[in-house]
Design a protein around this motif. Structure first.
Motif, mmCIF file in Angstrom:
data_model
loop_
_atom_site.group_PDB
_atom_site.id
_atom_site.type_symbol
_atom_site.label_atom_id
_atom_site.label_comp_id
_atom_site.label_asym_id
_atom_site.label_seq_id
_atom_site.Cartn_x
_atom_site.Cartn_y
_atom_site.Cartn_z
ATOM 1 N N GLN A 50 0.909 -1.207 0.219
ATOM 2 C CA GLN A 50 0.100 0.019 -0.128
ATOM 3 C C GLN A 50 0.763 1.107 -0.028
ATOM 4 O O GLN A 50 0.712 2.207 -0.683
ATOM 5 C CB GLN A 50 -0.921 -0.047 1.099
ATOM 6 C CG GLN A 50 -2.015 0.916 1.362
ATOM 7 C CD GLN A 50 -2.803 0.567 2.674
ATOM 8 O OE1 GLN A 50 -2.949 -0.317 3.117
ATOM 9 N NE2 GLN A 50 -3.683 1.864 2.755
ATOM 10 N N SER A 51 1.855 1.274 0.896
ATOM 11 C CA SER A 51 3.004 2.183 0.796
ATOM 12 C C SER A 51 3.583 2.632 -0.527
ATOM 13 O O SER A 51 3.886 3.698 -1.061
ATOM 14 C CB SER A 51 3.750 2.289 2.009
ATOM 15 O OG SER A 51 3.199 1.948 3.324
ATOM 16 N N MET A 52 3.990 1.554 -1.023
ATOM 17 C CA MET A 52 4.604 1.642 -2.404
ATOM 18 C C MET A 52 3.675 2.287 -3.388
ATOM 19 O O MET A 52 4.076 2.946 -4.251
ATOM 20 C CB MET A 52 5.184 0.156 -2.734
ATOM 21 C CG MET A 52 6.560 -0.176 -2.201
ATOM 22 S SD MET A 52 7.853 0.949 -2.446
ATOM 23 C CE MET A 52 7.895 0.892 -4.340
ATOM 24 N N ALA A 53 2.313 1.820 -3.258
ATOM 25 C CA ALA A 53 1.325 2.292 -4.272
ATOM 26 C C ALA A 53 1.371 3.490 -4.324
ATOM 27 O O ALA A 53 1.220 4.440 -5.121
ATOM 28 C CB ALA A 53 0.050 1.633 -4.051
ATOM 29 N N VAL A 54 1.316 4.191 -2.807
ATOM 30 C CA VAL A 54 1.172 5.750 -2.898
ATOM 31 C C VAL A 54 2.396 6.623 -3.189
ATOM 32 O O VAL A 54 2.226 7.443 -3.884
ATOM 33 C CB VAL A 54 0.949 6.126 -1.157
ATOM 34 C CG1 VAL A 54 0.927 7.689 -1.209
ATOM 35 C CG2 VAL A 54 -0.311 5.413 -0.882
ATOM 36 N N LEU A 55 3.402 5.957 -2.888
ATOM 37 C CA LEU A 55 4.709 6.354 -3.471
ATOM 38 C C LEU A 55 4.808 6.755 -5.026
ATOM 39 O O LEU A 55 5.254 7.560 -5.751
ATOM 40 C CB LEU A 55 6.269 5.718 -2.847
ATOM 41 C CG LEU A 55 6.471 5.787 -1.659
ATOM 42 C CD1 LEU A 55 7.453 4.908 -1.088
ATOM 43 C CD2 LEU A 55 6.950 7.235 -1.225
ATOM 44 N N GLY A 56 4.156 5.583 -5.455
ATOM 45 C CA GLY A 56 4.064 5.403 -7.074
ATOM 46 C C GLY A 56 3.056 6.601 -7.499
ATOM 47 O O GLY A 56 3.415 7.003 -8.636
ATOM 48 N N GLU A 57 1.897 6.607 -6.841
ATOM 49 C CA GLU A 57 1.050 7.842 -7.226
ATOM 50 C C GLU A 57 1.701 9.239 -7.100
ATOM 51 O O GLU A 57 1.054 10.403 -8.002
ATOM 52 C CB GLU A 57 -0.155 7.734 -6.333
ATOM 53 C CG GLU A 57 -1.144 6.621 -6.556
ATOM 54 C CD GLU A 57 -2.165 6.334 -5.449
ATOM 55 O OE1 GLU A 57 -2.202 7.399 -4.623
ATOM 56 O OE2 GLU A 57 -2.926 5.438 -5.245
ATOM 57 N N LEU A 58 2.546 9.402 -6.441
ATOM 58 C CA LEU A 58 3.581 10.623 -5.973
ATOM 59 C C LEU A 58 4.620 10.837 -6.905
ATOM 60 O O LEU A 58 5.311 11.462 -6.835
ATOM 61 C CB LEU A 58 3.640 10.794 -4.745
ATOM 62 C CG LEU A 58 2.282 11.204 -3.747
ATOM 63 C CD1 LEU A 58 2.765 11.489 -2.349
ATOM 64 C CD2 LEU A 58 1.457 12.118 -4.239
ATOM 65 N N ASN A 59 4.782 9.765 -7.987
ATOM 66 C CA ASN A 59 5.945 9.872 -8.870
ATOM 67 C C ASN A 59 7.316 9.554 -8.273
ATOM 68 O O ASN A 59 8.273 10.163 -8.639
ATOM 69 C CB ASN A 59 5.806 10.578 -9.837
ATOM 70 C CG ASN A 59 4.428 10.651 -10.794
ATOM 71 O OD1 ASN A 59 4.195 9.814 -11.123
ATOM 72 N ND2 ASN A 59 3.976 11.934 -10.850
ATOM 73 N N ILE A 60 7.410 8.966 -7.015
ATOM 74 C CA ILE A 60 8.582 8.908 -6.122
ATOM 75 C C ILE A 60 8.933 7.628 -5.836
ATOM 76 O O ILE A 60 9.679 7.357 -4.819
ATOM 77 C CB ILE A 60 8.641 9.985 -4.959
ATOM 78 C CG1 ILE A 60 7.420 9.594 -4.033
ATOM 79 C CG2 ILE A 60 8.650 11.296 -5.384
ATOM 80 C CD1 ILE A 60 7.519 10.407 -2.542
ATOM 81 N N ALA A 61 8.408 6.503 -6.503
ATOM 82 C CA ALA A 61 8.669 5.199 -5.962
ATOM 83 C C ALA A 61 10.014 4.887 -6.035
ATOM 84 O O ALA A 61 10.495 3.932 -5.327
ATOM 85 C CB ALA A 61 7.787 4.285 -6.880
ATOM 86 N N ASP A 62 10.797 5.378 -7.062
ATOM 87 C CA ASP A 62 12.531 5.051 -7.112
ATOM 88 C C ASP A 62 12.988 5.478 -5.869
ATOM 89 O O ASP A 62 14.158 5.200 -5.636
ATOM 90 C CB ASP A 62 12.827 5.731 -8.086
ATOM 91 C CG ASP A 62 12.644 7.074 -8.462
ATOM 92 O OD1 ASP A 62 11.996 7.775 -7.557
ATOM 93 O OD2 ASP A 62 13.220 7.793 -9.151
ATOM 94 N N ALA A 63 12.368 6.513 -4.912
ATOM 95 C CA ALA A 63 13.191 7.057 -3.608
ATOM 96 C C ALA A 63 12.857 6.022 -2.395
ATOM 97 O O ALA A 63 13.192 6.092 -1.380
ATOM 98 C CB ALA A 63 12.472 8.374 -3.474
#
Length: 236
Positions: A126-139
């Motif tokens: 779920q946390s990775m999905a939110v990071l992805g929504e904010l375009n910062i999954a690579d962080a």
């Protein structure tokens, strides 16, 4: 909030402040430094107890909300700055925001009960999905100190969003970020309504006027004006 008053160290910080936040809208709270804006957030968040007045959450009158009950009531908040935990990765910082949704406690985790891994994996996804929504999954696996400040701000925002709050309190989200980032932030905030209700404290007036449906103006702990962005513009 209704008729909220707060006095700290002998100073009247809020004086009979009543502020309404219509459901499914973006409401702005503006005013000069020291006007009491952050204290309003602190009262809503339970970090400051009002001397008088009360809050209404889901239509129910409440004198005081405990900070650790916020997410269970569907409320999440960002802080001025970022407030990230330095030794933890961006992903771990975001997971902290959803920890109240994990029913396994310390004892269950220590005993390695079978459901603990399932819950942690669900929260991680779920946390990775939110990071992805904010375009910062690579962080995700980087420490806050390794990230540019605008990315840190997005991590802090992701931490607030991971619990899927109904009410989101944003404390100066545009502080320290570029014009391009502010434009993206505006689009993001508007995309959350009407699913979410947003209360925004911000000094960046262009952002406030662009995204808000309703604006309250505080000065010296009192509400001095309220209305739509156009109405507030006409009443400087």
């Amino acid at each position: 909030m209704v008729d909220i008053s707060v006095k700290l160290s002998g100073l009247q910080i809020l004086d009979s402040v009543s502020i309404g936040v219509p459901q499914g809208t973006v409401t702005g709270l503006i005013g000069p430094n020291g006007a009491g804006k952050t204290t309003v957030f602190n009262v809503i968040s339970g970090f400051v107890t009002a001397d008088s007045g009360y809050l209404k959450v889901d239509g129910k009158k409440q004198k005081h909300v405990q900070p650790h009950h916020l997410t269970k009531k569907g409320i999440a908040r960002t802080l001025q700055g970022v407030g990230l935990f330095p030794p933890m990765s961006a992903l771990e910082n975001v997971m902290i925001g959803g920890s109240s949704q994990v029913r396994s406690g310390i004892i269950a985790q220590a005993l390695a009960m079978p459901w603990t891994d399932v819950e942690q994996n669900r929260l991680r996804a779920q946390s990775m999905a939110v990071l992805g929504e904010l375009n910062i999954a690579d962080a995700a696996n980087r420490l806050p100190s390794e990230l540019p400040y605008p990315i840190q701000k997005r991590v802090a925002l992701a931490r607030a969003l991971v619990s899927d709050p109904q009410v989101l309190l944003l404390d100066e989200p545009a502080g320290g970020i570029s014009a391009a980032d502010i434009s993206e932030l505006a689009d993001l905030i508007r995309s959350w309504v009407p699913k979410r209700t947003v209360l925004l404290v911000e000094h960046h007036m262009e952002l406030v006027m662009e995204v808000c449906d309703l604006i309250w103006v505080l000065d010296a702990g009192k509400v001095i004006a309220a209305g739509t962005p156009d109405e507030v513009r006409r009443n400087p």
